[in-house]
Write a protein that holds these residues in place. Structure first.
Motif, PDB file in Angstrom:
ATOM      1  N   ASP B   8       0.826  -1.214   0.000  1.00  0.00           N
ATOM      2  CA  ASP B   8       0.000   0.000   0.000  1.00  0.00           C
ATOM      3  C   ASP B   8       0.860   1.263   0.000  1.00  0.00           C
ATOM      4  OD1 ASP B   8       0.801  -0.821   2.521  1.00  0.00           O
ATOM      5  OD2 ASP B   8      -0.891   0.073   3.561  1.00  0.00           O
ATOM      6  N   LYS B   9       2.085   1.151   0.516  1.00  0.00           N
ATOM      7  CA  LYS B   9       2.946   2.338   0.539  1.00  0.00           C
ATOM      8  C   LYS B   9       4.173   2.180  -0.360  1.00  0.00           C
ATOM      9  CE  LYS B   9       1.368   3.889   5.008  1.00  0.00           C
ATOM     10  NZ  LYS B   9       0.834   2.689   5.709  1.00  0.00           N
ATOM     11  N   ALA B  10       4.145   1.117  -1.196  1.00  0.00           N
ATOM     12  CA  ALA B  10       5.333   0.820  -2.007  1.00  0.00           C
ATOM     13  C   ALA B  10       5.665   1.934  -2.996  1.00  0.00           C
ATOM     14  CB  ALA B  10       5.127  -0.496  -2.762  1.00  0.00           C
ATOM     15  N   HIS B  11       4.658   2.723  -3.367  1.00  0.00           N
ATOM     16  CA  HIS B  11       4.880   3.755  -4.379  1.00  0.00           C
ATOM     17  C   HIS B  11       5.529   5.007  -3.798  1.00  0.00           C
ATOM     18  CE1 HIS B  11       1.148   4.649  -2.313  1.00  0.00           C
ATOM     19  NE2 HIS B  11       1.360   5.909  -2.635  1.00  0.00           N
ATOM     20  N   ALA B  23       7.977   7.611   8.896  1.00  0.00           N
ATOM     21  CA  ALA B  23       7.053   8.744   8.766  1.00  0.00           C
ATOM     22  C   ALA B  23       5.698   8.301   8.200  1.00  0.00           C
ATOM     23  CB  ALA B  23       7.677   9.814   7.862  1.00  0.00           C
ATOM     24  N   ASN B  24       5.699   7.149   7.518  1.00  0.00           N
ATOM     25  CA  ASN B  24       4.449   6.637   6.948  1.00  0.00           C
ATOM     26  C   ASN B  24       3.866   5.502   7.782  1.00  0.00           C
ATOM     27  OD1 ASN B  24       3.794   7.970   4.157  1.00  0.00           O
ATOM     28  ND2 ASN B  24       6.029   7.787   4.273  1.00  0.00           N
ATOM     29  N   GLY B  25       4.105   5.575   9.066  1.00  0.00           N
ATOM     30  CA  GLY B  25       3.476   4.610   9.965  1.00  0.00           C
ATOM     31  C   GLY B  25       4.307   3.364  10.234  1.00  0.00           C
ATOM     32  N   GLU B  97      13.885  -5.633  -1.927  1.00  0.00           N
ATOM     33  CA  GLU B  97      14.575  -4.535  -2.596  1.00  0.00           C
ATOM     34  C   GLU B  97      13.913  -3.200  -2.315  1.00  0.00           C
ATOM     35  OE1 GLU B  97      15.124  -6.107  -6.794  1.00  0.00           O
ATOM     36  OE2 GLU B  97      16.465  -4.377  -6.844  1.00  0.00           O
ATOM     37  N   PHE B  98      12.591  -3.193  -2.293  1.00  0.00           N
ATOM     38  CA  PHE B  98      11.901  -1.911  -2.251  1.00  0.00           C
ATOM     39  C   PHE B  98      11.365  -1.528  -0.879  1.00  0.00           C
ATOM     40  CE2 PHE B  98      12.036  -3.097  -6.691  1.00  0.00           C
ATOM     41  CZ  PHE B  98      12.582  -1.931  -7.230  1.00  0.00           C
ATOM     42  N   ILE B  99      10.963  -2.490  -0.064  1.00  0.00           N
ATOM     43  CA  ILE B  99      10.466  -2.145   1.282  1.00  0.00           C
ATOM     44  C   ILE B  99      11.154  -3.020   2.321  1.00  0.00           C
ATOM     45  CG2 ILE B  99       8.364  -1.366   2.456  1.00  0.00           C
ATOM     46  CD1 ILE B  99       6.756  -2.347   0.144  1.00  0.00           C
TER      47      ILE B  99
END
Lengths: 161, 454
Positions: B8-11, B23-25, B97-99
């Protein structure tokens, strides 16, 4: 022999495990040794790793021969490891392998006469959505085309000079 | 748009780094667990969520956790299985890699629940650039008091280490992984004893897949009950699907387990349909080891019901007419693809990856590969098809670990559903070496394969 810096890295790896379990450091240390000593593991290198970890040489040999990333004979400066499993095959990996063979005039498992390139075929590397692909050193090269292969070969030649 | 829990926050730009993640929870679930819940309360939430192992087996995670032995004075270990090697599967790679902090947070909560103070991430050796990303995330988490001693003043200690493998599919099997982590060949162990009793260095150990451990984060955030309302029936929550092959939009998608296979393949939100305007021939929906299905049986079950992207619906009909969700490695074949060739690449894969401990697998995988090579190269006999069937039957169920089954199933399913294509290779050797067996031959079973709306 590892440099002082690499020996410290070995110590740091061994410290990740409980006392007496330093054998767990074997695979990470073999990676380190392969990077450090020409891209492959000679018997001398394996014996050296055994002495570092205080294990028997046979314990190193049996691991080094099991895992496909460890090279047991010399390889070129740049190793093209091209995936040939299902998902890559569906998107034309056979053509890429043929193209590299012709372009470098070597077969699978062979090294060019100048010692620059080795061609290996490998099984699935987990880049199926970005096929066809190959591993080159630490990184993946994805969405391969003959043009991209040309560019990669050129890039390696430039770097080698 | 389907609901998302992991991506949900990957972008968000910079989500790979601690500050942006926090900062995004980020670490909110860990904070909740460590500061306001007991390990047993966390375990209850995971049980209520219905979360099932995302590596392929689909075993209930809460139940697996509850098996861990707790002898006095013996350390327990959590091992994260990041050996992702099943052909078609590349979802964990994306997540790490991303999160990376999503995984670190999941490991923290899971370690707290299980009472582990050391945790190892075993990652396949070829993902050589990812350990740097994970180690950076670990260092950031440590600097901000989420790892190390006395985490956030709670008295809980945890260290996370990253260990690279060196190229062995078999190390995705949990006991082989443990052997490898101990610095040995990846030979699976005979069970029992199970790792929950005797695992890493003979201590109680839980091995879970990357995605499974990351899913613990949203479970704690929204609660196990709420998580269980995502998806259908016993397929709760979301699942990462890595889609590849002949589709317009290959990649990693998070789906809520309530959409149909047809929607997943043809909707623009996911695969975007078959590439180059071609038709769907077949699909392997859960990684190379699960049975391949022809288009008609893929989109609808034998009973004529719409096939859904759930553990149960994909398995509907057993192996006779169904398949498995497996690891979510979704491989799509268009009308021009050759089933024999595709099966051969998998047979070669399993032969290459067999550890060699059990003779049915060691010898059988090589035998199947050679027979398939002959058929593919126009040198096969009709009796070879029955021989293949016979070999795979003698491997299945006769090995220490499931690699034998994984090698047998793709061959069995290919013969079960595409026998005429094998026969065509034998009967037309000259043609078979020049071209593939066209879709035209499948006109009958493919009648319902055309999507309702593209």
């Amino acid at each position: 022999m590892f440099s002082e810096e690499k020996l410290n890295k070995v110590k740091e790896i061994i410290a990740r495990y409980p006392a007496g379990k330093q054998k767990s450091a074997l695979i990470p240390v073999l990676h380190l040794a392969q990077e450090e000593f020409g891209g492959w593991l000679s018997a001398e290198t394996m014996d050296y790793v055994a002495s570092l970890l205080q294990i028997k040489p046979i314990e190193v040999y049996e691991v080094a021969t099991f895992y496909s990333m460890f090279n047991l004979k010399p390889v070129g400066k740049y190793v093209f490891e091209v995936c040939q499993t299902g998902p890559c095959m569906l998107l034309g990996s056979d053509n890429i392998i043929d193209y590299i063979k012709k372009k470098l005039d070597i077969g699978v498992g062979e090294t060019t006469k100048d010692g620059l390139f080795t061609l290996k075929t490998v099984e699935c590397l987990g880049a199926c959505g970005y096929a066809p692909m190959m591993q080159l050193g630490k990184h993946y090269r994805e969405h391969l085309t003959p043009e991209k292969v040309d560019a990669i070969i050129e890039e390696c030649r430039v770097k080698a000079n | 748009m389907g609901r998302k829990l992991l991506f949900d926050k990957a972008h968000i730009e910079g989500i790979r780094y601690y500050d942006v993640y926090r900062a995004n929870g980020g670490y909110g679930s860990a904070e909740k667990a460590l500061k306001s819940m007991t390990p047993d309360q966390v375990l209850d939430e995971v049980k209520k969520s219905g979360l099932r192992g995302r590596g392929g087996a689909g075993f209930p995670t809460g139940m697996k956790w509850s098996f861990i032995a707790k002898p006095e004075g013996v350390p327990r270990y959590l091992v994260c299985n990041a050996d992702e090697s099943e052909p078609g599967t590349f979802k964990d790679r994306y997540l790490m890699e991303f999160i990376p902090h999503l995984l670190i947070e999941g490991l923290l909560i899971s370690s707290y629940t299980l009472g582990c103070n050391s945790c190892y991430i075993y990652i396949r050796g070829e993902y050589a650039w990812i350990p740097d990303i994970l180690e950076q995330a670990i260092a950031e988490a440590k600097k901000n008091g989420w790892l190390g001693k006395n985490i956030q003043g709670t008295g809980f200690d945890l260290e996370i280490y990253v260990q690279r493998g060196a190229g062995a599919y078999i190390c995705g099997e949990e006991t082989a992984l443990i052997e490898s982590l101990e610095g040995k060949r990846g030979n699976p162990r005979i069970k029992p004893p199970f790792p929950a009793v005797k695992g890493l260095w003979d201590c109680p150990t839980v091995v879970n897949n990357v995605e499974t451990l990351a899913a613990v984060v949203p479970i704690l955030r929204i609660g196990g009950d709420e998580y269980s309302k995502y998806g259908l029936g016993k397929s709760t929550g979301t699942k990462l699907i890595s889609a590849c092959g002949n589709i317009n939009k290959p990649g990693v998608y998070e789906i809520e387990m309530n959409i149909s296979v047809e929607e997943f393949i043809y909707s623009d939100e996911y695969c975007g349909g078959i590439a180059n305007g071609k038709r769907l021939k077949a699909c392997i929906p859960g990684g190379s080891s699960v049975p391949i299905l022809p288009a008609n049986l893929l989109l609808k079950t034998a009973k004529g019901e719409q096939r859904m992207m759930t553990y149960e619906s994909l398995a509907d009909g057993g192996f006779a007419t169904g398949t498995m969700l497996g690891s979510g490695g979704f491989i799509v074949l268009d009308e021009d693809q050759c089933i024999v060739k595709n099966t051969l690449t998998f047979a070669r894969f399993y032969h290459h990856e067999s550890c060699g401990q059990c003779s049915p697998c060691r010898e059988g995988t090589g035998w199947m590969k050679r027979v398939l090579q002959n058929i593919e190269n126009g040198k096969g006999k009709m009796s070879d098809i029955d021989l293949l069937w016979d070999i795979q039957r003698k491997i299945e169920g006769n090995t220490i670990c499931p690699l034998g089954d994984a090698a047998a199933w793709p061959v069995a399913a290919a013969i079960r559903h595409f026998r005429d294509e094998f026969e065509w290779h034998v009967l037309h050797p000259d043609e078979a070496t020049k071209r593939n067996y066209g879709l035209a031959h499948y006109a009958d079973p493919l009648e319902i394969a055309a999507p309702a709306a593209v």
